[in-house]
Write a protein that holds these residues in place. Structure first.
Motif, short mmCIF file in Angstrom:
data_model
loop_
_atom_site.label_atom_id
_atom_site.label_comp_id
_atom_site.label_asym_id
_atom_site.label_seq_id
_atom_site.Cartn_x
_atom_site.Cartn_y
_atom_site.Cartn_z
N ALA A 1 0.83 -1.21 0.00
CA ALA A 1 0.00 0.00 0.00
C ALA A 1 0.86 1.26 0.00
O ALA A 1 0.60 2.21 -0.74
CB ALA A 1 -0.94 -0.01 1.20
N VAL A 2 1.91 1.25 0.82
CA VAL A 2 2.79 2.43 0.89
C VAL A 2 3.51 2.65 -0.43
O VAL A 2 3.56 3.77 -0.97
CB VAL A 2 3.79 2.27 2.05
CG1 VAL A 2 4.83 3.39 2.02
CG2 VAL A 2 3.07 2.26 3.39
N ILE A 3 4.08 1.58 -0.99
CA ILE A 3 4.83 1.70 -2.25
C ILE A 3 3.91 2.09 -3.39
O ILE A 3 4.23 2.97 -4.20
CB ILE A 3 5.56 0.38 -2.55
CG1 ILE A 3 6.62 0.10 -1.48
CG2 ILE A 3 6.19 0.43 -3.93
CD1 ILE A 3 7.22 -1.29 -1.57
N GLY A 4 2.74 1.45 -3.47
CA GLY A 4 1.81 1.76 -4.56
C GLY A 4 1.27 3.18 -4.51
O GLY A 4 0.98 3.77 -5.56
N LEU A 5 1.13 3.75 -3.32
CA LEU A 5 0.68 5.14 -3.21
C LEU A 5 1.82 6.13 -3.44
O LEU A 5 1.58 7.27 -3.86
CB LEU A 5 0.07 5.37 -1.82
CG LEU A 5 -1.23 4.62 -1.52
CD1 LEU A 5 -1.68 4.87 -0.09
CD2 LEU A 5 -2.34 5.02 -2.50
N LEU A 6 3.06 5.70 -3.17
CA LEU A 6 4.20 6.60 -3.35
C LEU A 6 4.54 6.80 -4.83
O LEU A 6 4.99 7.88 -5.22
CB LEU A 6 5.42 6.05 -2.62
CG LEU A 6 5.54 6.37 -1.13
CD1 LEU A 6 6.78 5.72 -0.54
CD2 LEU A 6 5.59 7.87 -0.90
N GLY B 1 14.30 4.24 -9.18
CA GLY B 1 14.79 4.70 -7.88
C GLY B 1 14.01 4.10 -6.72
O GLY B 1 14.61 3.67 -5.72
N LEU B 2 12.69 4.05 -6.84
CA LEU B 2 11.90 3.46 -5.76
C LEU B 2 12.10 1.96 -5.68
O LEU B 2 12.03 1.37 -4.60
CB LEU B 2 10.42 3.78 -5.98
CG LEU B 2 9.96 5.14 -5.46
CD1 LEU B 2 8.48 5.35 -5.77
CD2 LEU B 2 10.18 5.25 -3.96
N GLY B 3 12.34 1.32 -6.84
CA GLY B 3 12.63 -0.11 -6.81
C GLY B 3 13.93 -0.41 -6.06
O GLY B 3 13.99 -1.34 -5.25
N ILE B 4 14.97 0.40 -6.31
CA ILE B 4 16.24 0.23 -5.60
C ILE B 4 16.05 0.50 -4.11
O ILE B 4 16.56 -0.24 -3.25
CB ILE B 4 17.30 1.16 -6.19
CG1 ILE B 4 17.66 0.72 -7.62
CG2 ILE B 4 18.55 1.18 -5.32
CD1 ILE B 4 18.35 -0.61 -7.70
N THR B 5 15.32 1.56 -3.78
CA THR B 5 15.07 1.88 -2.36
C THR B 5 14.29 0.78 -1.67
O THR B 5 14.61 0.40 -0.53
CB THR B 5 14.31 3.21 -2.26
OG1 THR B 5 15.03 4.24 -2.95
CG2 THR B 5 14.11 3.61 -0.82
N THR B 6 13.28 0.26 -2.35
CA THR B 6 12.50 -0.84 -1.77
C THR B 6 13.36 -2.07 -1.54
O THR B 6 13.27 -2.72 -0.48
CB THR B 6 11.33 -1.18 -2.71
OG1 THR B 6 10.50 -0.02 -2.88
CG2 THR B 6 10.49 -2.31 -2.14
#
Length: 271
Positions: free
Chosen positions: A132-137, A206-211
């Motif tokens: 939920a957090v990742i999908g909303l970000l 970028g979000l994939g690397i952070t995740t």
């Protein structure tokens, strides 16, 4: 003689009438036209001011109600998207965690519900919250960067992305290589291919690397504290291919979040 007397009498009456006539300087003359004009001007200004105030009050009320309605719609939409992403995360966690347990990739304690983290029951809600957090970000970051993502914007593409993600997870437990390094390199190539095929955005990468980084650190801490363990760890306490799984999972959930944010109204745009 009589004629002279009549003439004197006429002269006396004329003099008396002249004495009784009012003089201009004895009276103060005033014009009522100016007072009437001032009264009309002041009353007209008051009427205009009252109408302007009334119109401003109506406009303020309309704008306030519109903003409240828009805020309620946005809040409702945000909650709805969060619940959908949470459900997707829970479902994927159940399926993929069961696959790893069956292939003896992860091992959990035999006790069930004796302590807070004694069983795998906590994995689905944790994964659902993360999804939920990742999908909303993802859509928020796209909007912040000023780069709306329009590459392959359709649900069919999102479903294919989910299928590829599940396939990468399946390959991580099914493929047999001489060592885990070869498997990790293969999964890394597949994860980058997933991003290139279904995303191609800087924010997605970028979000994939952070995740992948944050999820790997959390998993390391959980295994270090004995919550569960991986068989044949080669990257500290976990498998070396685990960051690849988290990266592809972040990209997949991000695509779902983007599609939910746009409501599936746009057509795909091929770059």
């Amino acid at each position: 003689m009589i004629y002279v007397c009549k003439l004197n009498l006429f002269f006396d009456l004329t003099v008396k009438k002249k004495c009784q006539m009012p003089r201009l300087e004895d009276h103060c003359w005033s014009c009522s036209c100016s007072s009437k004009a001032d009264t009309k001007h002041s009353s007209g200004a008051s009427w205009v001011a009252s109408k302007v105030e009334e119109m401003m009050s109506i406009i303020t009320t309309v704008l306030g109600s519109a903003y409240g309605s828009l805020h309620d719609v946005r809040t409702t939409n945000l909650i709805r998207r969060g619940l959908v992403l949470f459900t997707v995360g829970v479902f994927l966690a159940l399926v993929l965690n069961l696959l790893q347990i069956q292939r003896n990739v992860t091992l959990f304690p035999e006790e069930v519900m004796t302590t807070l983290f004694s069983s795998a029951w906590w994995i689905p809600p944790c994964c659902g919250t993360g999804a939920a957090v990742i999908g909303l970000l993802y859509p928020c970051l796209d909007s912040h960067l000023g780069e709306p993502h329009k590459f392959k914007r359709e649900w069919a593409s999102v479903m294919r992305c989910i299928a590829v993600f599940v396939g990468i997870n399946h390959a991580s437990v099914k493929l047999d290589f001489a060592n885990n390094v070869q498997l990790s390199l293969t999964l890394a190539a597949l994860s980058l291919g997933l991003w290139w095929t279904f995303d191609r955005s800087r924010s997605g990468f970028g979000l994939g690397i952070t995740t992948a980084f944050l999820a790997t650190v959390i998993t390391q801490l959980l295994v270090y504290n004995g919550v569960y363990q991986y068989t044949s760890p080669d990257f500290l306490y976990v498998r070396s291919w685990l960051p690849c799984i988290f990266f592809s999972g972040g990209v997949t959930v991000g695509n779902i979040g983007r599609q939910l944010a746009m409501g599936g109204t746009e057509k795909p745009h091929m770059d």
